[in-house]
Write a protein that holds these residues in place. Structure first.
Motif, mmCIF file in Angstrom:
data_model
loop_
_atom_site.group_PDB
_atom_site.id
_atom_site.type_symbol
_atom_site.label_atom_id
_atom_site.label_comp_id
_atom_site.label_asym_id
_atom_site.label_seq_id
_atom_site.Cartn_x
_atom_site.Cartn_y
_atom_site.Cartn_z
ATOM 1 N N GLN A 1 0.835 -1.212 0.000
ATOM 2 C CA GLN A 1 0.000 0.000 0.000
ATOM 3 C C GLN A 1 0.864 1.252 0.000
ATOM 4 N N ARG A 2 1.929 1.228 0.790
ATOM 5 C CA ARG A 2 2.847 2.377 0.796
ATOM 6 C C ARG A 2 3.532 2.506 -0.558
ATOM 7 N N GLY A 3 3.907 1.333 -1.127
ATOM 8 C CA GLY A 3 4.581 1.334 -2.422
ATOM 9 C C GLY A 3 3.683 1.923 -3.492
ATOM 10 N N TYR A 4 2.386 1.611 -3.409
ATOM 11 C CA TYR A 4 1.457 2.193 -4.373
ATOM 12 C C TYR A 4 1.430 3.709 -4.227
ATOM 13 N N GLN A 5 1.482 4.156 -2.973
ATOM 14 C CA GLN A 5 1.478 5.610 -2.729
ATOM 15 C C GLN A 5 2.718 6.262 -3.354
ATOM 16 N N VAL A 6 3.882 5.630 -3.175
ATOM 17 C CA VAL A 6 5.103 6.176 -3.771
ATOM 18 C C VAL A 6 4.967 6.189 -5.291
ATOM 19 N N TYR A 7 4.427 5.081 -5.840
ATOM 20 C CA TYR A 7 4.267 5.031 -7.292
ATOM 21 C C TYR A 7 3.379 6.178 -7.784
ATOM 22 N N PRO B 1 -2.180 -5.371 -2.865
ATOM 23 C CA PRO B 1 -2.215 -4.420 -1.751
ATOM 24 C C PRO B 1 -3.482 -4.582 -0.905
ATOM 25 N N GLU B 2 -4.494 -5.210 -1.478
ATOM 26 C CA GLU B 2 -5.745 -5.495 -0.775
ATOM 27 C C GLU B 2 -6.367 -4.256 -0.152
ATOM 28 N N PHE B 3 -6.445 -3.179 -0.955
ATOM 29 C CA PHE B 3 -7.281 -2.057 -0.543
ATOM 30 C C PHE B 3 -8.715 -2.575 -0.518
ATOM 31 N N SER B 4 -9.574 -1.950 0.307
ATOM 32 C CA SER B 4 -10.975 -2.366 0.285
ATOM 33 C C SER B 4 -11.566 -1.922 -1.052
ATOM 34 N N THR C 1 9.602 -0.972 -4.536
ATOM 35 C CA THR C 1 10.101 -2.168 -5.212
ATOM 36 C C THR C 1 9.194 -3.361 -4.917
ATOM 37 N N THR C 2 8.725 -3.468 -3.667
ATOM 38 C CA THR C 2 7.770 -4.520 -3.331
ATOM 39 C C THR C 2 6.520 -4.383 -4.194
ATOM 40 N N PHE C 3 6.062 -3.145 -4.337
ATOM 41 C CA PHE C 3 4.884 -2.891 -5.162
ATOM 42 C C PHE C 3 5.136 -3.321 -6.612
ATOM 43 N N LEU C 4 6.324 -3.024 -7.119
ATOM 44 C CA LEU C 4 6.646 -3.402 -8.500
ATOM 45 C C LEU C 4 6.728 -4.917 -8.663
ATOM 46 N N MET C 5 7.231 -5.578 -7.627
ATOM 47 C CA MET C 5 7.292 -7.046 -7.685
ATOM 48 C C MET C 5 5.886 -7.622 -7.786
#
Lengths: 259, 419
Positions: free
Chosen positions: A49-55, A79-82, A212-216
Motif C-alpha cells: 500500500q505504501r509502495g502504491y502511494q510512492v508510485y 495491496p488489498e485495498f478495500s 520495489t515490493t509494489f513493483l514485484m
C-alpha cells in the motif's frame, strides 16, 4: 537415489553457468529482506500500500503501468485495498472514453475496470518530455532487469556524484548500479518526500523498499497463490513418490533383481 | 511381436479385435518383454513422452488466449499471466516444460551414447530420435519467439540470418523466411503456425520411434542380445510401468520446483521487454539447451562455415552407428571408450558454458578447442577406438553377472558399479 542427485547436480551446474553469464558485469547490489522470497513468501500488505502511494505520487508522473487495472488493487494477494478504497482511487483519475453518441470523446472519472491511466499519450510524447529517453513501463520492470528486485532497490539509492574524470551531459546522472553508470532519470527520492498514512518514516531506503515490493507484485500478481499451490503440489508429489517407491519395491520383490 | 497369439476372452472383444486389433496392440504393450536390468537412465523415454504431452496440452490452452500479432503478442502473454484463470500456471509449465524436455532428451541421448544403444540393429530408432531432436530444437526456437520480447525478436533475427550465409540464394531465402525485409508480423504468424504443427509431427515420430524399438526390443546396461521372453526379461506391465512412474514422479518434483519457485530463472530478463527493432540487446544469447551449438557456430570465423559446422555437429550424430566401429555396445565393457565418453560429456558442457559468454579472448579460444575436439571424437577417436580397443569379456546373459555366476569376476564388479 545417488542417480537423481547426480542429475540434479548436473542441472544445477548448467543453470549456474547461465545465471553467471547474464551477470557478466557484476556489481554487489544492496541487500534487504524481501518478505516474498522463499517457499512461503508473501507480500507485506503495508509495504504494497505504501509502495502504491510512492508510485502514484512520484513515479507515475513519467512511468506508465499499462497492464494493471484499478480492480487489481483490491484483489487478493495484492495491496488489498478495500473495494471502496479502490473505487475512490480509480475515481480520482480522469479517463478518456468514447466516442459517445455524438461521436465525441469525453472524460469521465475512472472505474475499477479501467487500466492505470498513462502519463503520456504515446511513447513519442513520453520521449519528448524526458529529453529523448522513454521512461519504461513499470508493469513487468522487475522481471525485465537482470538483478530483479535487488537491482531496482539499489538503483533507487545508487545516485552519487560522478567520480573524477567522468563528465556528464545535461540531463544525464551518475548511478552506481545503472548499466554503464549513466542514467537519464534524476534522483527522485529524498527523505520525507511522501507522507505515509500509517505513520511509517518515509526514508529513501523505506520508500525504495516499498515501491520495489509494489513493483514485484505488479510483475507477479499471482505470486502468493503460486507459492501456496507450489507447496501443496510438491508435498503431494513427495507423498505419492514415497508410496509409489514402496509399491515398486513390493512388485519387484517377486523377482530377484534390485531396483 | 508378442511370442504368443492373443485372443480376447469376451465375444464382443473378439469381434472388435478381428476387425481392428487394438486389443492385440494393448496386449503387446503390457506384455512387452523388457530386460530386467534396465537402470534409471532408461526411465527417460517415459519421462520424455510425459514432457511432450504436457507441452501439447498446455500449448493448446495457451493458443486459445495468445494472439499472434506483432502489436498484440506481448500484451496477450501478459493477459494470460494476469487475467486468464491459472494462466500463469499454464504458461510457466509450458515455458519451463521446454527446458525440462531438453534436460530429459540430453540424458536420453547420452544414455544411448554410453550403452551403445544406437548400434545394430537399432540404427533406425536412433535416426528417428535425431530427427525428433532436430524438430524439438525448431519448435523450441520458434516457441521462444512467440512472446515477442527483445530476446525473441533478436534471437529470431540472428538465427534466420544464418540462412543468408548460403551462397547466391541466401539473401532471397532469408527474405522468403521472414515474409518481408525484416523479422516482423508475417514472421511471427508463420512461426506460430509451425510451432503449433511441429509437436504433432514429433508425436507421430515418437510412435515410429517406439514401434522401431519394439522390433529388436530394448538395449540394456550389459549391451547383449537377450532371448525374449526369458528369465532375463520382465513384462512391461507392471514392472517397468511402476519404475518409470517412480522416476517420473521424481522428475516432476524438480519440474514443480522450477514452475512454482523459480519460474523465470531459465529465461532471459530481456524477454520481458517488448520487442523493439531499433534497440539491440547487449548480449544476444539463446536458451541454455542450444548453447553448445551456438558456441560451435561462433567459433568458426567464416559465417557459412560456421553454419555448416553447427549443422554438422547435429547431423554427425545420425552417422554414429557407422562411425563407431566397435562391436561391443555397452561402455561398461569398453574401458577406453568409457573415458572418452566422459571427456565428450565435459566437452559439451564446456561448449555450453562458452556459448553463454561473449565470443572473445579466452572464451573464443576455448570454444575453438572444444569444437575441434567434438568433431575429433566422432570422426577419429570413435572409428579408431572400435578397431584398437581391447574390450572386457562380455557375459552370456543378464542373469549370470547379476547372480555372480559369471566366471569373469571383473565383469560382475563393473556391473554393480553402474547401479
Amino acid at each position: 537415489m545417488k542417480f537423481f542427485f547426480r542429475v540434479l547436480l548436473l542441472f544445477t551446474l548448467i543453470i549456474g553457468f547461465q545465471y553467471n553469464s547474464y551477470a557478466a558485469e557484476k556489481v554487489e547490489y544492496l541487500k534487504t529482506d524481501w518478505s516474498f522470497k522463499g517457499l512461503f513468501g508473501k507480500f507485506d500488505r503495508g509495504a504494497l500500500q505504501r509502495g502504491y502511494q510512492v508510485y502514484t505520487e512520484v513515479c507515475s508522473s513519467c512511468h506508465s503501468m499499462k497492464y494493471l487495472s484499478y480492480r487489481n488493487l483490491a484483489e487478493k494477494g495484492g495491496p488489498e485495498f478495500s473495494e471502496e478504497q479502490a473505487k475512490a482511487i480509480a475515481a480520482s483519475f480522469e479517463v478518456k472514453d468514447g466516442p459517445n453518441e455524438d461521436g465525441e470523446m469525453f472524460n469521465r472519472p475512472g472505474k475499477l475496470s479501467d487500466k492505470f491511466v498513462m502519463p503520456y499519450e504515446n511513447i513519442k510524447a513520453a520521449q519528448a518530455a524526458n529529453g529523448g529517453a522513454y521512461p519504461p513501463d513499470m508493469s513487468v520492470l522487475v522481471k525485465a532487469r537482470g538483478g530483479g528486485v535487488d537491482y531496482i532497490y539499489s538503483l533507487l539509492q545508487g545516485y552519487e556524484d560522478p567520480p573524477a574524470g567522468i563528465t556528464l551531459d545535461d540531463g544525464v546522472y551518475y548511478n552506481k548500479y545503472m548499466y554503464g553508470n549513466k542514467i537519464k532519470m534524476a534522483n527522485q527520492l529524498s527523505d520525507g518526500l511522501v507522507t505515509y498514512g500509517d505513520g511509517t518514516n518515509a526514508t529513501v531506503q523505506q520508500m525504495s523498499k516499498d515501491v520495489t515490493t509494489f513493483l514485484m507484485w505488479a510483475a507477479e500478481p499471482h505470486l502468493e497463490s503460486r507459492h501456496k499451490m507450489g507447496f501443496k503440489a510438491i508435498t503431494y508429489l513427495i507423498i505419492l513418490t514415497i508410496l509409489v517407491y514402496f509399491s515398486m519395491k513390493k512388485i519387484w520383490s517377486r523377482i530377484e533383481t534390485e531396483v | 511381436m508378442s511370442e504368443h497369439e492373443y485372443t480376447p476372452k469376451s465375444k464382443v472383444g473378439k469381434w472388435f479385435n478381428d476387425r481392428l486389433p487394438l486389443l492385440t496392440l494393448a496386449n503387446h504393450l503390457t506384455d512387452y518383454p523388457t530386460p530386467k536390468n534396465l537402470n534409471y537412465w532408461w526411465t527417460f523415454g517415459g519421462i520424455l513422452t510425459f514432457c511432450l504431452i504436457t507441452q501439447i496440452v498446455t500449448g493448446l490452452v495457451l493458443a486459445m488466449h495468445y494472439i499472434a500479432h506483432a502489436d498484440m503478442a506481448f500484451d496477450s502473454v501478459e493477459h494470460i499471466m494476469r487475467d486468464v484463470n491459472y494462466g500463469w500456471l499454464i504458461r510457466y509449465i509450458h515455458a519451463n516444460g521446454a527446458s525440462m524436455f531438453f534436460l530429459a532428451v540430453y540424458i536420453h541421448i547420452f544414455r544411448s551414447l554410453f550403452y551403445g544403444s544406437y548400434k545394430s540393429p537399432r540404427e533406425i530408432i536412433w535416426i528417428i530420435g535425431i530427427i525428433i531432436y532436430l524438430l524439438m530444437m525448431a519448435a523450441a526456437f520458434m516457441g521462444y519467439v512467440l512472446p515477442w520480447g527483445q530476446m525473441s525478436f533478436w534471437g529470431a533475427t540472428v538465427i534466420t540470418n544464418l540462412f543468408s550465409a548460403i551462397p547466391l540464394v541466401g539473401e532471397g531465402i532469408v527474405t522468403w523466411l521472414w515474409g518481408g525485409y525484416s523479422v516482423d508480423n508475417p514472421t511471427l504468424t508463420r512461426f506460430f503456425t509451425l510451432h503449433y504443427l511441429i509437436p504433432f509431427l514429433i508425436l507421430g515420430l515418437v510412435v515410429l520411434h517406439i514401434w522401431a524399438l519394439h522390433v529388436p526390443g530394448n538395449n540394456n546396461p550389459v549391451g547383449i542380445d537377450i532371448k525374449k521372453p526369458s528369465k532375463d526379461t520382465v513384462p512391461f506391465h507392471p514392472y517397468i510401468v511402476i519404475k518409470d512412474g517412480f522416476a517420473l514422479l521424481m522428475f516432476m518434483i524438480v519440474f514443480a520446483f522450477f514452475v512454482f519457485y523459480t519460474p523465470n530463472i531459465l529465461g532471459h530478463a530481456d524477454n520481458y521487454i517488448e520487442a523493439d527493432p531499433l534497440v539491440t540487446p547487449a548480449h544476444i544469447v539463446p536458451e541454455w539447451y542450444l548453447l553448445p551449438f551456438y558456441a560451435i557456430l561462433r567459433s568458426v570465423p567464416d559465417k557459412l562455415l560456421g553454419v555448416v559446422a553447427m549443422l554438422s555437429a547435429i547431423l554427425i550424430l545420425a552417422a554414429l552407428p557407422w562411425l563407431d566401429t566397435s562391436k561391443t555396445r555397452s561402455a561398461v565393457f569398453r574401458p577406453l571408450y568409457k573415458q572418452f565418453y566422459w571427456i565428450l560429456v565435459a566437452d559439451v558442457l564446456i561448449l555450453g558454458y562458452v556459448g553463454a559468454m561473449p565470443a572473445e579472448g579466452l572464451y573464443l579460444l576455448v570454444a575453438r578447442v572444444a569444437t575441434a575436439y567434438y568433431f575429433l571424437h566422432f570422426l577419429l577417436i570413435l572409428p579408431v577406438l572400435g578397431l584398437k580397443e581391447k574390450t572386457l569379456p562380455i557375459p552370456l546373459s543378464i542373469t549370470d553377472p547379476v547372480l555372480g555366476g559369471s566366471s569373469n569376476f571383473s565383469t560382475a564388479k563393473n556391473q554393480t558399479k553402474i547401479e
